[in-house]
Structures are given as structure tokens and as C-alpha cells.
Design an enzyme around this catalytic site. Structure first.
Site, PDB file in Angstrom:
ATOM      1  N   THR A 306      -2.087   5.751  -6.761  1.00  0.00           N
ATOM      2  CA  THR A 306      -1.495   4.837  -5.774  1.00  0.00           C
ATOM      3  C   THR A 306      -1.554   3.416  -6.291  1.00  0.00           C
ATOM      4  O   THR A 306      -2.427   3.074  -7.092  1.00  0.00           O
ATOM      5  CB  THR A 306      -2.306   4.796  -4.464  1.00  0.00           C
ATOM      6  OG1 THR A 306      -3.608   4.250  -4.743  1.00  0.00           O
ATOM      7  CG2 THR A 306      -2.409   6.138  -3.824  1.00  0.00           C
ATOM      8  N   ASP A 307      -0.697   2.581  -5.763  1.00  0.00           N
ATOM      9  CA  ASP A 307      -0.917   1.151  -5.923  1.00  0.00           C
ATOM     10  C   ASP A 307      -2.160   0.809  -5.089  1.00  0.00           C
ATOM     11  O   ASP A 307      -2.622   1.598  -4.276  1.00  0.00           O
ATOM     12  CB  ASP A 307       0.314   0.353  -5.470  1.00  0.00           C
ATOM     13  CG  ASP A 307       0.390  -0.999  -6.175  1.00  0.00           C
ATOM     14  OD1 ASP A 307      -0.661  -1.518  -6.580  1.00  0.00           O
ATOM     15  OD2 ASP A 307       1.500  -1.538  -6.308  1.00  0.00           O
TER      16      ASP A 307
END
Ligand SMILES: *[C@@H]1O[C@H](CO)[C@@H](O)[C@H](O)[C@H]1NC(C)=O
Ligand SMILES: *[C@@H]1O[C@H](CO)[C@@H](O)[C@H](O)[C@H]1NC(C)=O
Ligand SMILES: *[C@@H]1O[C@H](CO)[C@@H](O)[C@H](O)[C@H]1NC(C)=O
Ligand SMILES: *[C@@H]1O[C@H](CO)[C@@H](O)[C@H](O)[C@H]1NC(C)=O
Ligand SMILES: *[C@@H]1O[C@H](CO)[C@@H](O)[C@H](O)[C@H]1NC(C)=O
Length: 778
Positions: A306-307
Site C-alpha cells: 500500500t501507499d
């Protein structure tokens, strides 16, 4: 990427930077080595012989067997430690803590807690910001830079200063000139972005021993997908829902990611903050499991991350799920393996207990993560005894690496305007050069964002002053330029044989979390430039340092401004490269990787409209050279040389047939196009032969672009790049260039439903001013 907390995201970043600054100061003042000087790794059988009996430490076994062995030894609570970037340790198994988050966008970076500089390695080679490297259109350069960066990264890892997993490159399409992160990307064209991404990734990942399963370091293509808005007029990336048509998705936003996975074999893909058509990308099983793993075949030795901290964002900011447990389960079940942040560490166990997901889903995720680390040699014992074990501080900032940083800037810099008699300046004729502007003597501005501490800097003033006598005035106190020293600057220019104005932007104008609303030069810069030009007697060279395009129409049309150069953010050696070009020791060859729009464009087009194609009913003009037909300040592919190049067509087809099965519907009724996926539409190739000549008096490199205009069906682009090749030609010499064109792959377009089609009818190929038409029929 931002910080790790959902609340007060911005303040936390500043605290981090503040602490960082203090540390730097401390290190440089005291020269005390606080850092550990050995690398972090698992299976240290020398110190702990009992580890040798574990299957996961046994290098004779295959990666998947080792991963299975490791996962079965872990408790649920231990497994969860390996779902987050700051992964936990399991001392009974000899597994130390590992920090996944490192960055290497254009050099090893201190952004991300996995990497830092110390007195042992005080800096790393800082290449130009990516948008300028992309402007070189030189695919071997992309890979060469990646290779140097991974060598420096390995060298820093060996002394405990860096990780092995790098969340670079950023290959989002530079859709709108206002985007603050456009500087990080290879520009607006899907083909160039694909070539850049796969080339840079190969440079980072490919090992020198030919072991294709192993990784030198692991790269990551981000941010998946349709992410190209940070913060515009109150709309931010944490809340933005990108509404994207199937057609735009498949011919603009996805191709660079597909190429990165399929051609570049990237070890990782990062999902973004934004939603796409209502679904957060990190929670979308179709985008993650369906497309990345299903269609593109990202295998089980690679991971999806994920960011930072996207799951928290879709729970807390987007309210996509009712409970945090649901958010955790949705992300993992969508195909996510690793969370930059702490969300999965906090909520995954409860999600399992609540029956929202099974432990087997966690096993799958951590297996992908472990497999990546195994490919990196992390579980093979002391890395100093492995292939890259001899690399150390001496291999960082070597003269050769720094020379490549200078070379990359030279290759990227774009000459946009050059009145006869202006550039190159003559070393003998120029006795006194005025160097003016808020970017004329900058250091950090030159390296853009996602930077590291560079080896050293050569500012534009320093680069120019190394050649001739200079006078210098900043002209404004900073790039915002709220007031300008007009009279002093005019006096200085009037007294000089030539004037170089170094203007443009920096991170206070365009940055992560900072999109522009205005694409004119900031503040009083235009006024200052015009006044100086008017007062000057010699040539006036305007140098624009920026990531995004600028509306410099005033300068384009002002005869007193004799040359314009765009230098991106040119990296640590930027000033030397600028001087190389201004004084003609290097012949410029960069080409714009993005359209430069006039200010009226951004006044009329909302940044939030993701559509690439124009809409005549609303007056929406469309985006990028492929669709926008309105006025530009400068266009995609623009860039001059001190030489001239001619293109001559030697051989190309007039007719191409796509055979179809006898029963095909197109034989009984008229078709405008046929599916590129048809059995019979494979390997229909032709060669296009050209003769390219340098007709000028100076040797130089030249990029040959092959564009295609398909028949106008399916709302296809007015033209699109099919191939490009950069060649070097001595003055008055020529070369034969061949483009191999695969009709169904290269000349096809994406239809309204997202399927590739080959249009029937007349296609036009363009090379420079040369045009060649041919017919595609069944
Ligand atoms: C490692 O695996 C190989 C192949 O299965 C096996 O022959 C060997 O005994 C193993 N080594 C140890 C130390 O268990
Ligand atoms: C958990 O596993 C069981 C047995 O394989 C399966 O029936 C169930 O659907 C799974 N639950 C979830 C949430 O995936
Ligand atoms: C230019 O910048 C360098 C590096 O920051 C600095 O050392 C130098 O003094 C500056 N030159 C002038 C003339 O201000
Ligand atoms: C340019 O200079 C001339 C005289 O030197 C002056 O009359 C004119 O107003 C100036 N124009 C600008 C735009 O400064
Ligand atoms: C492309 O870049 C490489 C690496 O710097 C360089 O050796 C080569 O000359 C460049 N090609 C051209 C045509 O400029």
C-alpha cells in the site's frame, strides 16, 4: 507517500524532517558514527549454528519450499508482524527486524526510514529528477542509472545504512501540468513511461551473475492506478475519486504498470490513495488480484504494497468500510501483501477472530513478502559473503557514477528556442557573463523531491563561472519572487556580453501534496525577465528549472530573449551540464516528455476531470498530445539541436493485410476494425527503413520518433508514439534506422470497451515532417 499516521498526517512529516535535520547536523559536526556498520540479515548460521537446521535457511532448497517451511513455524501473532513495513523480529528463528520502506527515485534517498546517510556514507549520487531523464528518450540511459543506483544501494546496505526494497519508480501518467508530482514521472506518454519504468526497474533489479530469480535490489512501480492529483483547490488525494472510462484506463493509465510487471519483471506494485470509480485501489480485488496477478501474472515471488497509509485512508478518510477489521480483511482479500503503515498490524488479528478472513489469506500475503526477501539473499546468511558483498562506501559517489549524473542531465536538457547567433556561446567572445535569477545559484532545488544527500553540488553559477568571468544577482529572494531587483539586474545585463537567466520553480511551487493552479512563472519573474531582456545588449538565455511545464509564451515571442532551455531539476551536477550545453561542449538532444499548455488551459479545465478524450458537447479539450488539439506553448517531442537532421524514407509498405478466418463476420458485413486478439492477428510485422542524416556542422544525438495516426474510429488518438530511437551522428554523416512494427500490437488502439482493435483503412506514419500512408485491410 506520506507519513504513517492518519491523524495530523502533515505535522508528523514535518516532525520527521525536523528530527532528520538535527541528526544531519549532529553527524556532520561530530563525525561520530552512531549507526551500526553491519547489514541486517536472517539465518546467521555462523553466530548461531542451530539455525542451519531450519529448512528456510537452507540455500539448497528452492524459494517456495523455504517460504513454506518458514510460514509453518510462525504463530498467527508472529505472522502479522510481517504484514507491515516495519516488520517485526522473531529471535527464536534468527529473524531480525527489517524495514521495507526505502526510496531510490533518482538516487538512493533518505525519504523512508529504511535508509539514511552518516559519516560512513555521507551522500549518494543524485541523478536528475525523473522528468528530465525521461526527456533524454534514451532507454539505455534509464537502465544505466538504475544500475548505478542499485550498486550504491547495495554498498550502503552492506554497512547497515540502507534496505533492499525500494519503492521506486513512480510511473503514473503526467496527465495534468498542475500535478506537483509530475516531476517524479517520465511524462505524459504511455510508451515512454513503459520504456522508462521497465528500463529503470531492470537496472535496479538485474544481477550481474545472470541469476534471473535473484534480485540485486527490489523495485516497486507506483502508484497503482490513475493517481495524478495531490491537492488542488481543496480536493486531495486522500478523498479523490478518479472517474475513469474503461477506454482511458486501458490505453493511458494501465500500460506503464502492465509493462513494468510484464517486461520489467518488477518485484512489487504499490496501490495508491485515491479511489478509482468509487473503489479505493488498495481494496479493489479486480485491480489487484484480477489485473495484476490474474492478467499480468505477477507471480508468488513478488508483492503488492500500500501507499503509506492507504488502508487507514480508506477507512478513516474515505469511510469505505464500517470497521477497521473489515478494512484490514478487504485489503488482504483484494490481494494486498504489505501495508506501509501500522493498520494491518493493529487490526488483522481481530479480523481473523471475527471471521472476516482466514489465516490462510495472511499466509499467502507473507509468503509473497518472504519470497521477495529470499530472492534478495536476506535469508542466505551474511550478505558480505555473497555476490555484492564487496561493495562498500568506496563504491558510492565514485567519479564514474557522478559523471553519469552529469551525462544524464546533458542528455535530458531541452533547447526550446534558439535564435541564430545565440547558443552555443563562444568561450572566446564572452568576456563577461551576467548570471541572474533566483535559481541561478541553487543547490537543493536541483535535486527535486524523493532526494538523498548528494555527493556534492555544482550550481548553474558555479558551472558557468568555471568557463568564463561572471557577475551574479539572484534578482528575487526566492522563486516566489514577490519583489524583484529590476534596476540592478538591468544594469548587470547591460554591462555583460551575454546574460543567462535561471528562473522557474522549486518544491515551494510544485511538490507532493502541492498542485499548482497557476502555470505561469511565479510572482514577478516574468516582469524581471522582460525588463532584463530589454536592457541587455548581448544574447539572453532563459533557463527554466522546473518539473512541470510553464506558460512562457511571453518569452517565446520576445525577440530579445534569444534562447530558452528547460533543465528540469537537473540533479547534483546540473550546473555543470547547463554550462556544457550553453558553451557547446555538448550538443543538446533532449525532447519534451510532456505538453506545455497555456495558462488558459488550466483556467478552463478542472484538474479533477480524468478524461483523456475531448468532449465537443461540453468544449472539454482533452489531454496530452494524443488527444488535445488546442494551442500549446511547446509540444510533446519538441527540442532543438545545434545541428539539423533530415529523415528519408527508404522502405515502408503501402498495404498490410490482416487475414481472418473464412467464416469471419467482417467478410459478410463491413467492419471498421478487427480485434487485435484474433488468432490470425499475430506477428503481422513490417520493417520501416529510414535514412537519418546529420546535415549540420556539429556532432550530436537525435531522437527519431515514429508516430502513427490511425483511421478515426473508436475515438482513437489523433496520433500516438509507436517507437523511438536515439542515435548519435557525427556532422555530415548518416545512418540507416529500422523500426520493426507489429501491426496488431503497435498500431492497434483501445476501443470504448477496453479491447485492442486494429482499425481498417488508411493509417499515417510520421517521422519528423515525413509522412507515409498505407492501408490496412482484411
Ligand atoms: C538442505 O537441503 C538439501 C536438499 O534437500 C539437503 O540435502 C540438506 O541436507 C539440507 N541441509 C541441512 C543442513 O538440513
Ligand atoms: C475460510 O475458509 C473456509 C474453509 O476453506 C471457507 O469456507 C470460508 O469461505 C473462508 N472464509 C473467508 C472469509 O474467506
Ligand atoms: C553560490 O552557492 C554556493 C553553494 O551554496 C555558495 O558556496 C556560494 O557562495 C554562492 N555564490 C555566490 C556568489 O553567492
Ligand atoms: C525597453 O527599453 C526602452 C528604452 O531602452 C523603453 O522605452 C521601453 O519602455 C522598455 N520596454 C520594457 C518592456 O521595459
Ligand atoms: C544513451 O546513453 C548512454 C549511457 O549514458 C550513452 O552511452 C549513449 O551514448 C546514449 N545514446 C545516445 C544516442 O546519445
Amino acid at each position: 507517500m506520506a507519513s504513517i499516521s492518519s491523524q495530523n498526517r502533515v505535522p508528523k512529516v514535518s516532525v520527521f524532517l525536523f528530527v532528520f535535520t538535527i541528526c544531519c547536523l549532529f553527524f556532520s559536526l561530530s563525525h561520530v558514527v552512531l549507526a551500526q556498520s553491519s547489514p541486517v540479515f536472517a539465518c546467521d548460521v555462523v553466530s548461531n549454528p542451530s539455525l542451519a537446521s531450519f529448512g528456510f535457511c537452507n540455500t539448497s532448497l528452492g524459494v517456495s519450499d523455504r517460504v513454506v517451511d518458514l510460514v509453518k513455524r510462525l504463530t498467527l501473532q508472529e505472522k502479522i508482524l510481517f504484514l507491515v513495513n516495519s516488520a517485526g523480529s522473531v529471535s527464536r528463528l534468527g529473524i531480525p527486524r527489517y524495514e521495507w520502506w526505502s526510496e531510490a527515485l533518482h538516487g538512493v534517498s533518505y525519504v523512508g526510514p529504511g535508509t539514511r546517510f552518516s559519516s560512513v556514507v555521507p551522500g549518494a549520487t543524485s541523478f536528475p529528477q525523473v522528468i528530465l531523464t525521461a526527456a533524454s528518450f534514451n532507454t539505455s540511459l534509464f537502465e544505466a542509472i538504475g544500475k548505478v543506483v542499485s550498486t550504491e544501494a547495495r554498498a550502503m546496505y552492506n554497512v547497515g545504512l540502507a534496505g533492499l526494497t525500494y519503492w521506486s519508480p513512480n510511473i503514473n501518467i503526467f496527465r495534468d501540468p498542475r500535478w506537483g508530482r509530475g516531476q517524479e514521472t517520465p511524462g505524459e506518454d504511455p510508451l515512454l513511461s513503459s520504456k522508462y519504468g521497465s528500463g529503470y526497474v531492470r537496472g535496479l533489479q538485474q544481477r550481474d551473475d545472470g541469476n534471473a530469480d535473484g534480485l540485486k535490489v527490489a523495485a516497486c512501480c507506483k502508484h497503482y492506478t490513475a493517481y495524478d492529483l495531490d491537492n488542488w483547490k481543496g480536493v486531495d488525494r486522500y478523498h479523490f475519486n478518479a472517474v475513469v472510462t474503461k477506454q482511458d484506463m486501458d490505453d493511458t493509465f494501465q500500460p506503464p504498470f502492465k509493462s513494468c510487471v510484464v517486461d520489467g519483471n518488477v518485484a512489487s506494485v504499490m496501490c495508491s490513495y485515491n479511489k478509482v470509480n468509487g473503489i479505493p485501489t488498495c481494496a479493489d480485488p479486480n485491480l489487484l488480484s484480477g489485473v495484476i496477478r490474474g492478467e499480468w501474472k505477477l507471480n508468488g515471488c513478488r508483492y503488492i504494497v500500500t501507499d503509506c497509509d492507504s488502508i487507514d485512508v480508506f477507512y478513516n478518510s474515505q469511510h469505505y468500510t464500517k470497521t477497521p477489521e473489515e478494512a484490514a480483511a478487504k485489503a488482504i482479500l483484494a490481494g494486498l501483501d504489505l501495508n506501509c503503515g501500522s493498520f494491518l498490524g493493529q487490526h488483522t488479528e481481530a479480523a481473523v477472530k471475527a471471521g472476516l478472513m482466514n489465516e490462510s489469506a495472511i499466509d499467502k500475503a507473507i509468503s509473497n513478502n518472504f519470497a521477495t526477501l529470499m530472492r534478495l539473499g536476506f535469508f542466505d546468511g551474511d550478505p558480505r559473503k555473497q555476490l555484492y558483498g564487496k561493495l562498500g562506501p568506496k563504491d558510492v559517489c565514485s567519479a564514474e557514477n557522478q559523471e553519469l549524473a552529469r551525462e544524464a542531465a546533458r542528455q535530458g536538457i531541452v533547447l526550446l528556442k534558439n535564435t541564430a547567433g545565440s547558443l552555443p556561446l563562444s568561450l572566446t567572445a564572452i568576456k563577461n557573463l551576467a548570471v541572474i535569477g533566483p535559481n541561478a545559484n541553487v543547490t537543493k532545488t536541483m535535486i527535486g523531491n524523493y532526494e538523498g544527500t548528494p555527493c556534492k553540488y555544482t550550481t548553474p553559477l558555479q558551472g558557468l563561472a568555471a568557463r568564463v568571468a561572471t557577475t551574479y544577482l539572484p534578482g528575487c529572494s526566492n522563486v516566489a519572487c514577490s519583489t524583484a531587483q529590476v534596476a540592478d539586474a538591468q544594469k548587470m545585463a547591460a554591462a555583460a556580453d551575454a546574460t543567462v537567466l535561471v528562473m522557474g520553480a522549486d518544491q515551494s511551487i510544485e511538490a507532493e501534496s502541492r498542485d499548482r493552479v497557476n502555470i505561469l512563472l511565479p510572482g514577478q519573474q516574468q516582469l524581471l525577465i522582460t525588463a532584463i531582456a530589454n536592457a541587455s545588449t548581448g544574447p539572453v538565455i532563459l533557463v527554466i528549472m522546473s518539473g512541470g511545464g510553464m506558460d512562457v509564451s511571453f518569452a517565446k515571442t520576445n525577440d530579445k530573449i534569444t534562447s530558452i532551455l528547460w533543465v528540469g531539476y537537473p540533479g547534483e551536477a546540473g550546473g555543470a551540464a547547463i554550462a556544457d550545453i550553453i558553451f557547446g561542449s555538448y550538443n543538446p538532444s533532449g525532447r519534451l516528455p510532456m505538453t506545455w499548455y497555456p495558462q488558459s488551459y488550466v483556467d478552463n479545465v478542472p484538474m479533477t476531470n480524468m478524461n483523456m478524450r475531448p468532449d465537443p458537447s461540453s468544449g472539454y479539450p482533452g489531454r496530452t498530445y494524443r488527444f488535445y488539439t488546442g494551442l500549446t506553448v511547446y509540444s510533446f517531442g519538441d527540442g532543438l539541436s545545434y545541428s539539423q537532421f533530415s529523415h528519408k524514407l527508404i522502405q515502408a509498405p503501402l498495404l498490410v493485410s490482416v487475414p481472418l478466418e473464412e467464416s469471419h463476420v467482417c467478410y459478410s458485413s463491413e467492419c471498421k476494425s478487427v480485434a487485435a486478439a484474433e488468432q490470425t492477428c499475430q506477428n503481422i510485422n513490417f520493417d520501416m527503413h529510414l535514412r537519418i542524416k546529420n546535415t549540420g556542422t556539429m556532432s550530436g544525438s537525435h531522437t527519431v520518433f515514429l508516430f502513427s495516426t490511425p483511421p478515426s474510429v473508436h475515438n482513437s488518438p489523433q496520433k500516438h508514439l509507436v517507437g523511438f530511437e536515439k542515435i548519435f551522428l557525427h556532422a555530415q554523416t548518416d545512418r540507416h534506422v529500422i523500426f520493426k512494427v507489429d501491426v496488431c500490437k503497435d498500431l492497434s488502439v483501445v476501443d470504448e470497451l477496453g479491447s485492442r482493435k486494429v482499425a481498417l483503412g488508411e493509417h499515417v506514419l510520421h517521422i519528423g515532417s515525413l509522412k507515409h500512408s498505407f492501408t490496412v485491410r482484411i
